[in-house]
Scaffold this motif. Structure first.
Motif, PDB file in Angstrom:
ATOM      1  N   ASP A  54      32.497  30.946  37.541  1.00  7.70           N
ATOM      2  CA  ASP A  54      32.764  30.834  36.111  1.00  7.70           C
ATOM      3  C   ASP A  54      33.371  29.458  35.845  1.00  7.70           C
ATOM      4  O   ASP A  54      34.529  29.201  36.194  1.00  7.70           O
ATOM      5  CB  ASP A  54      33.718  31.948  35.677  1.00  7.70           C
ATOM      6  N   VAL A  55      32.602  28.576  35.228  1.00 12.75           N
ATOM      7  CA  VAL A  55      33.051  27.198  35.009  1.00 12.75           C
ATOM      8  C   VAL A  55      34.287  27.143  34.121  1.00 12.75           C
ATOM      9  O   VAL A  55      35.259  26.435  34.423  1.00 12.75           O
ATOM     10  CB  VAL A  55      31.909  26.360  34.394  1.00 12.75           C
ATOM     11  N   GLU A  56      34.276  27.874  33.012  1.00  9.17           N
ATOM     12  CA  GLU A  56      35.393  27.796  32.071  1.00  9.17           C
ATOM     13  C   GLU A  56      36.685  28.319  32.693  1.00  9.17           C
ATOM     14  O   GLU A  56      37.763  27.749  32.489  1.00  9.17           O
ATOM     15  CB  GLU A  56      35.061  28.571  30.790  1.00  9.17           C
ATOM     16  N   TYR A  57      36.579  29.408  33.436  1.00  3.17           N
ATOM     17  CA  TYR A  57      37.774  29.936  34.107  1.00  3.17           C
ATOM     18  C   TYR A  57      38.300  28.930  35.126  1.00  3.17           C
ATOM     19  O   TYR A  57      39.512  28.698  35.234  1.00  3.17           O
ATOM     20  CB  TYR A  57      37.461  31.262  34.791  1.00  3.17           C
ATOM     21  N   TYR A  58      37.386  28.302  35.863  1.00  5.25           N
ATOM     22  CA  TYR A  58      37.791  27.303  36.856  1.00  5.25           C
ATOM     23  C   TYR A  58      38.537  26.150  36.191  1.00  5.25           C
ATOM     24  O   TYR A  58      39.577  25.695  36.685  1.00  5.25           O
ATOM     25  CB  TYR A  58      36.561  26.782  37.601  1.00  5.25           C
ATOM     26  N   LYS A  59      38.036  25.681  35.055  1.00  3.52           N
ATOM     27  CA  LYS A  59      38.708  24.585  34.358  1.00  3.52           C
ATOM     28  C   LYS A  59      40.084  25.009  33.850  1.00  3.52           C
ATOM     29  O   LYS A  59      41.030  24.215  33.859  1.00  3.52           O
ATOM     30  CB  LYS A  59      37.833  24.086  33.206  1.00  3.52           C
ATOM     31  N   ILE A  61      42.154  27.256  35.234  1.00  3.61           N
ATOM     32  CA  ILE A  61      43.140  27.326  36.317  1.00  3.61           C
ATOM     33  C   ILE A  61      43.476  25.933  36.842  1.00  3.61           C
ATOM     34  O   ILE A  61      44.589  25.701  37.327  1.00  3.61           O
ATOM     35  CB  ILE A  61      42.674  28.243  37.469  1.00  3.61           C
ATOM     36  N   ARG A  62      42.546  24.995  36.730  1.00  2.92           N
ATOM     37  CA  ARG A  62      42.836  23.625  37.146  1.00  2.92           C
ATOM     38  C   ARG A  62      43.838  22.958  36.202  1.00  2.92           C
ATOM     39  O   ARG A  62      44.507  21.998  36.579  1.00  2.92           O
ATOM     40  CB  ARG A  62      41.539  22.807  37.189  1.00  2.92           C
ATOM     41  N   ASN A  63      43.926  23.453  34.988  1.00  2.00           N
ATOM     42  CA  ASN A  63      44.852  22.874  34.015  1.00  2.00           C
ATOM     43  C   ASN A  63      46.271  23.409  34.141  1.00  2.00           C
ATOM     44  O   ASN A  63      47.170  22.960  33.429  1.00  2.00           O
ATOM     45  CB  ASN A  63      44.349  23.126  32.588  1.00  2.00           C
ATOM     46  N   TYR A  64      46.473  24.395  35.033  1.00  3.73           N
ATOM     47  CA  TYR A  64      47.829  24.927  35.222  1.00  3.73           C
ATOM     48  C   TYR A  64      48.593  24.013  36.170  1.00  3.73           C
ATOM     49  O   TYR A  64      48.177  23.781  37.307  1.00  3.73           O
ATOM     50  CB  TYR A  64      47.786  26.341  35.793  1.00  3.73           C
TER      51      TYR A  64
END
Length: 251
Positions: A54-59, A61-64
């Motif tokens: 899931d691209v959006e979910y990955y992005k 969690i990377r922003n945390y």
């Protein structure tokens, strides 16, 4: 119109070659609504692995981001670089949220998927003195460790298993876990009753892949369907806190 690649480049990182485990360059890319890591090893060439579906979910969690929480002390110096200096080295960005202590190499199974190569005759049991030193290192690093997990091998085959639990309970460990395949739990109700006496702040981390005989045979080398059912029933009888843990195998 310019030619385009069939993916969207997102980031660059370092990874390990799946063949030789040497450090290699890697791109993180978006392709077909999934996230992949494209690795390049100088010896074994290119490889590709999906790291998120899931691209959006990955992005997200990377922003945390948060400030790194360091251990009270480090155990190794930076010499070869990550991941070869792990121990924890002075370049590590996080304390040990969960520490795994391997109390034995041996196991009452010989799973084809075992990353530790454990089996009934492999390796040895750690002595209580060794285990005590391992726990003391964890306490020195963390002060009050959040979670310590006893693992192996299969920790319940250790001849001093309950002495190990007693030892752990003398340390300032906030939460103690036992990583187990559940065979002894399924076969020995008195064993489970004694496990319950270590609650609260105690948990069973139970290997639980499937109720399908074929799946279990491929993963574990034998059909453990009834063992799984009985282990859960016995743990429920004494209300022992339990987390079910699945192993995934490609294909």
């Amino acid at each position: 119109m310019a030619n385009t690649r069939d993916y969207i480049y997102y980031d660059y990182t370092k990874s390990l070659c799946p063949e030789c485990l040497m450090l290699c360059d890697a791109k993180i890319v978006f392709q077909d609504a999934k996230v992949f890591m494209l690795k390049n090893c100088k010896v074994h060439g290119d490889s590709k692995v999906m790291i998120a579906d899931d691209v959006e979910y990955y992005k997200q969690i990377r922003n945390y981001n948060k400030q790194s929480e360091m251990p009270l002390k480090f155990n190794t110096k930076v010499h070869y670089g990550c991941p070869y200096d792990c121990g924890l080295c002075t370049d590590h960005e996080q304390h040990s949220c969960l520490t795994v202590i391997e109390v034995t190499d041996r196991c009452n199974l010989a799973c084809p998927t075992c990353y530790a190569m454990s089996s009934p005759n492999y390796g040895r049991h750690r002595t209580l003195e060794e285990i005590n030193r391992m726990m003391d290192v964890v306490v020195a690093n963390e002060g009050e460790p959040d979670v310590v997990q006893l693992s192996g091998g299969e920790p319940t085959v250790h001849p001093d298993f309950f002495a190990i639990l007693d030892l752990a309970k003398t340390k300032p460990i906030k939460h103690l876990m036992v990583n187990t395949n559940g065979i002894r739990i399924a076969k020995d109700i008195n064993f489970v009753e004694k496990l319950a006496s270590y609650m609260p702040d105690f948990e069973i981390y139970l290997q639980f892949d499937s109720f399908d005989a074929g799946v279990l045979t491929r993963l574990r080398g034998e059909d453990l369907t009834e063992v799984r059912k009985k282990a859960i029933a016995n743990l429920n009888q004494f209300n022992v806190s339990t987390t079910l843990v699945v192993t995934l195998q490609k294909g």
